[in-house]
Design a protein around this motif. Structure first.
Motif, PDB file in Angstrom:
ATOM      1  N   ILE A  84       0.857  -1.336  -0.090  1.00  0.00           N
ATOM      2  CA  ILE A  84      -0.158  -0.070  -0.076  1.00  0.00           C
ATOM      3  C   ILE A  84       0.786   1.273   0.188  1.00  0.00           C
ATOM      4  N   GLY A  85       0.296   2.164  -0.435  1.00  0.00           N
ATOM      5  CA  GLY A  85       0.878   3.827  -0.326  1.00  0.00           C
ATOM      6  C   GLY A  85      -0.148   4.658   0.234  1.00  0.00           C
ATOM      7  N   VAL A  86       0.491   5.571   1.080  1.00  0.00           N
ATOM      8  CA  VAL A  86      -0.271   6.502   1.871  1.00  0.00           C
ATOM      9  C   VAL A  86       0.083   7.826   1.706  1.00  0.00           C
ATOM     10  N   VAL A 144       5.884  15.479  -3.768  1.00  0.00           N
ATOM     11  CA  VAL A 144       6.893  14.603  -3.153  1.00  0.00           C
ATOM     12  C   VAL A 144       6.208  13.738  -2.245  1.00  0.00           C
ATOM     13  N   TYR A 145       5.321  14.084  -1.549  1.00  0.00           N
ATOM     14  CA  TYR A 145       4.523  13.108  -0.638  1.00  0.00           C
ATOM     15  C   TYR A 145       3.844  12.209  -1.253  1.00  0.00           C
ATOM     16  N   LEU A 146       3.411  12.282  -2.748  1.00  0.00           N
ATOM     17  CA  LEU A 146       2.669  11.309  -3.281  1.00  0.00           C
ATOM     18  C   LEU A 146       3.705  10.359  -3.839  1.00  0.00           C
ATOM     19  N   ALA A 147       4.795  11.141  -4.338  1.00  0.00           N
ATOM     20  CA  ALA A 147       6.067  10.148  -4.837  1.00  0.00           C
ATOM     21  C   ALA A 147       6.557   9.174  -3.494  1.00  0.00           C
ATOM     22  N   CYS A 148       6.382   9.823  -2.516  1.00  0.00           N
ATOM     23  CA  CYS A 148       6.930   8.679  -1.317  1.00  0.00           C
ATOM     24  C   CYS A 148       5.784   7.463  -1.095  1.00  0.00           C
ATOM     25  N   ALA A 149       4.532   7.973  -1.602  1.00  0.00           N
ATOM     26  CA  ALA A 149       3.596   6.759  -1.601  1.00  0.00           C
ATOM     27  C   ALA A 149       3.474   5.983  -2.946  1.00  0.00           C
ATOM     28  N   LEU A 150       4.417   6.409  -3.887  1.00  0.00           N
ATOM     29  CA  LEU A 150       4.100   5.443  -4.977  1.00  0.00           C
ATOM     30  C   LEU A 150       5.673   4.655  -5.153  1.00  0.00           C
ATOM     31  N   VAL A 151       6.467   4.899  -4.219  1.00  0.00           N
ATOM     32  CA  VAL A 151       7.974   4.428  -4.533  1.00  0.00           C
ATOM     33  C   VAL A 151       8.119   2.882  -4.419  1.00  0.00           C
ATOM     34  N   ASP A 153       5.710   1.027  -5.658  1.00  0.00           N
ATOM     35  CA  ASP A 153       4.815   0.626  -6.820  1.00  0.00           C
ATOM     36  C   ASP A 153       3.264  -0.228  -5.957  1.00  0.00           C
ATOM     37  N   PRO A 154       2.745   0.583  -5.199  1.00  0.00           N
ATOM     38  CA  PRO A 154       1.552   0.147  -4.487  1.00  0.00           C
ATOM     39  C   PRO A 154       0.303  -0.224  -5.138  1.00  0.00           C
ATOM     40  N   ARG A 155      -0.400  -1.479  -4.716  1.00  0.00           N
ATOM     41  CA  ARG A 155      -1.670  -1.710  -5.472  1.00  0.00           C
ATOM     42  C   ARG A 155      -2.829  -1.021  -5.037  1.00  0.00           C
ATOM     43  N   ILE A 156      -2.739  -0.505  -3.643  1.00  0.00           N
ATOM     44  CA  ILE A 156      -3.627   0.344  -3.128  1.00  0.00           C
ATOM     45  C   ILE A 156      -3.166   1.438  -2.676  1.00  0.00           C
ATOM     46  N   LEU A 157      -3.827   2.678  -2.901  1.00  0.00           N
ATOM     47  CA  LEU A 157      -3.453   4.025  -2.339  1.00  0.00           C
ATOM     48  C   LEU A 157      -4.549   4.576  -1.298  1.00  0.00           C
TER      49      LEU A 157
END
Lengths: 254, 365
Positions: A84-86, A144-151, A153-157
């Motif tokens: 997950i990405g948050v 940048v915060y979104l980048a940290c959540a995507l780093v 390669d999450p399946r759920i955000l």
């Protein structure tokens, strides 16, 4: 039922949470299908944040069950955290780290992560790669915060008010990105105060008040069902009309 | 979509344990890029050392403010001789005035003692605060001059040897104290404050929704503390050597070991202080509550034996006292680690207790 379960990225059943005597969340159930975006709307103090924090594994529910990607959150939290990405509300990352350093730090937390530079490129932060966070604008910082959540390669955000305080251009840039992420098959749970944001991004909307889901459906369904009369008389209804009609006009303090 | 394909192509595996390394790198980065942190760690102790070292070095004797009550109408010849002797003595700063003026000067601390020449043959009179040590020293010096001017002869001839070898000067006493003080303040105000700010700004919460093991964050603060310790130790010792030819008499590695143990202990104490609050005012209050009394009674600036026993004896069990004593024994007396086991055990006990308590109380958000 079995075939629908395959489609479900996240499901929660009968979540409740007490703060002392106060029942902050009162039996909320919800599902997020793969590749869809579900928005949680609600006035301050409605139980939104508590619900999201339970889904992210930050708060243990007093009762109810949460399954993410087919695994129980209570049992397999560590596996789920890899997937997950948050983006949390009101988070401040280290102000004196550069963009690249910040994303590299978050990348180091995961068993497998994307190359930080690929993420930087994707979020159009290339020019700011070596700029410290304290020198960025609000919109750039949010990316940048979104980048940290995507780093990873999450399946759920989980996106908690991802555009609060941003100017219209920065908001639209984030909407475009979220739309793309959805098209890639990622599932998104969005919390927002902006009705236009929910209308633009969400496939389904849940309106929460007093710890309960008080309305659920696609944005169009909700507008038609709740404000049908008004729409005919005056103008195009919006989700904001739905929201005010359902939750009232009194101002809630956070 | 193309960017996504590209990104997935660059999907790279990273090893576990990497998070800890990145976190430690981050701690060093924060220290280097925060000018105020740099200032407090590097320059404050050196500044103190320079000011105090130069103020108390040299053969300058203490100088006392003395009030001369000049309201007496007809002053005798003998009194005049004493007046002149005091006026010409470099150790005495003579202030003349009436009772009201001198009392005010006494309250303001401008003078330590009032001397009244005899009026109508009732004898000489001193007025001072007996509980003020400096005032009692002033009385001894004053009385000596007064008696000599009145004609007292010394009975014995005494020769003096003046000690100037390194290791016995005030600066030698001061440097290990400043090292200990610096270790305490940079741990309490550095590590503790960072954790509180990180909690307030939701960063700790953000970490909890990643698979990073929280212990990596905690350990990185301890390792980061050791980086900073190396810098502050080097700064203080190099400056002390350059300015005052200060040298550690004992083993430098033992000195560094005790300093590291002290840093670990105070870092742990800082984590305990910062284990729950996200309010900087609360944190500052708590660290001041702990550090200020210790700063006074631990014997950083002067020997603890100046305090009455009921303070000095229990103070020996404070972590700052144990650290000061251990560093001083190594630096001044060349003590080995084996001979300072009491201090090491005290520090170690605090380390264990505060770590366990912090672990139990720590709240991430």
């Amino acid at each position: 039922m079995a075939s629908s379960a395959l489609n479900v990225a996240l499901s929660a059943r009968g979540l409740t949470k007490y703060y002392g005597e106060l029942k902050a969340v009162d039996g909320i159930s919800l599902t997020v299908d793969h590749g869809s975006c579900v928005a949680l709307l609600g006035p301050n103090g409605a139980g939104k944040t508590t619900t999201v924090e339970m889904l992210e594994g930050l708060l243990p529910p007093d009762s109810g069950e949460i399954e993410i990607l087919g695994q129980s959150l209570a049992r397999d939290r560590r596996y789920i955290l890899e997937q997950i990405g948050v983006v949390l509300q009101e988070t401040t990352l280290y102000k004196r780290y550069t963009v690249a350093e910040t994303i590299a730090l978050f990348a180091s937390f995961y068993k497998s992560a994307l190359d930080p530079h690929a993420v930087i490129t994707r979020l159009q932060l290339t020019e700011k790669t070596n700029t410290q966070l304290r020198h960025l604008s609000g919109g750039q910082r949010q990316r940048v915060y979104l980048a940290c959540a995507l780093v990873n390669d999450p399946r759920i955000l989980f996106l908690d008010e991802p555009t609060t305080g941003l100017d219209p251009q920065a908001r639209r840039a984030i909407w475009d990105l979220v739309t793309e992420l959805k098209q890639e098959g990622r599932s998104i749970l969005l919390t927002t105060h902006y009705m236009d944001e929910a209308e633009a991004l969400a496939d389904r909307v849940l309106i929460i008040d007093h710890g309960k889901v008080i309305a659920e459906g696609t944005p169009q369904q909700l507008i038609r069902d709740t404000c049908g009369d008004m729409v005919k008389q005056v103008r195009h209804g919006t989700l904001e009309d739905v929201f005010i009609k359902l939750t009232g006009r009194s101002i809630r303090e956070s | 979509m193309r960017a996504e394909v590209q990104a997935r192509a660059q999907l790279s595996k990273t090893k576990r344990g990497n998070a800890f390394k990145e976190m430690c790198k981050g701690r060093w980065r924060e220290f280097r890029r925060e000018p105020s942190a740099f200032f407090f760690v590097m320059f404050m102790p050196v500044l103190w050392m320079a000011i105090l070292g130069f103020a108390f070095s040299g053969a300058k004797k203490e100088r006392y403010g003395v009030g001369w009550l000049s309201s007496a109408p007809n002053i005798s010849v003998g009194a005049n001789a004493i007046h002149n002797a005091l006026k010409n003595n470099p150790q005495i700063k003579l202030v003349e005035g009436d009772t009201a003026t001198l009392d005010l000067s006494l309250i303001r601390g401008e003078i330590l003692i009032v001397i009244s020449p005899p009026v109508n043959d009732d004898g000489w009179h001193y007025k001072l605060d007996e509980t003020n040590r400096e005032a009692t020293r002033a009385r001894t010096a004053l009385d000596d001059i007064v008696q000599a001017a009145a004609g007292r002869q010394d009975v014995l001839n005494v020769a003096e040897d003046h000690v100037t070898v390194p290791g016995t000067r005030y600066i030698d006493f001061l440097v290990p104290g400043l090292v200990a003080l610096s270790i305490m303040t940079s741990s309490l105000f550095g590590v503790g404050a960072t954790i509180v700010v990180n909690r307030r700004e939701n960063l700790l919460k953000r970490y909890l929704v990643t698979p990073m093991q929280p212990v990596a964050y905690i350990l990185s603060h301890i390792v980061g503390r050791f980086f900073i310790l190396a810098v502050e130790l080097a700064a203080i010792l190099i400056a002390a050597f350059a300015m005052f030819k200060f040298q550690v008499q004992g083993n430098l590695l033992s000195f560094a070991f005790v300093a590291a143990l002290g840093a670990a202990t105070f870092t742990s104490l800082a984590m305990l202080c910062g284990s729950r609050t996200s309010n900087m005012a609360v944190m500052n209050g708590m660290t001041n509550l702990i550090s200020v009394p210790m700063m006074i009674v631990a014997g950083v600036w002067f020997a603890r034996s100046n305090f009455p026993e009921w303070i000095a004896d229990p103070a020996a069990y404070l972590p700052l006292t144990a650290l000061v004593d251990a560093l001083r024994r190594i630096a001044l007396e060349g003590a080995s680690l084996g001979s300072i086991t009491q201090q090491i055990m005290i520090l170690f006990a605090y380390l264990v207790v505060t770590t366990l308590a912090a672990k139990r109380l720590f709240k991430w958000y």
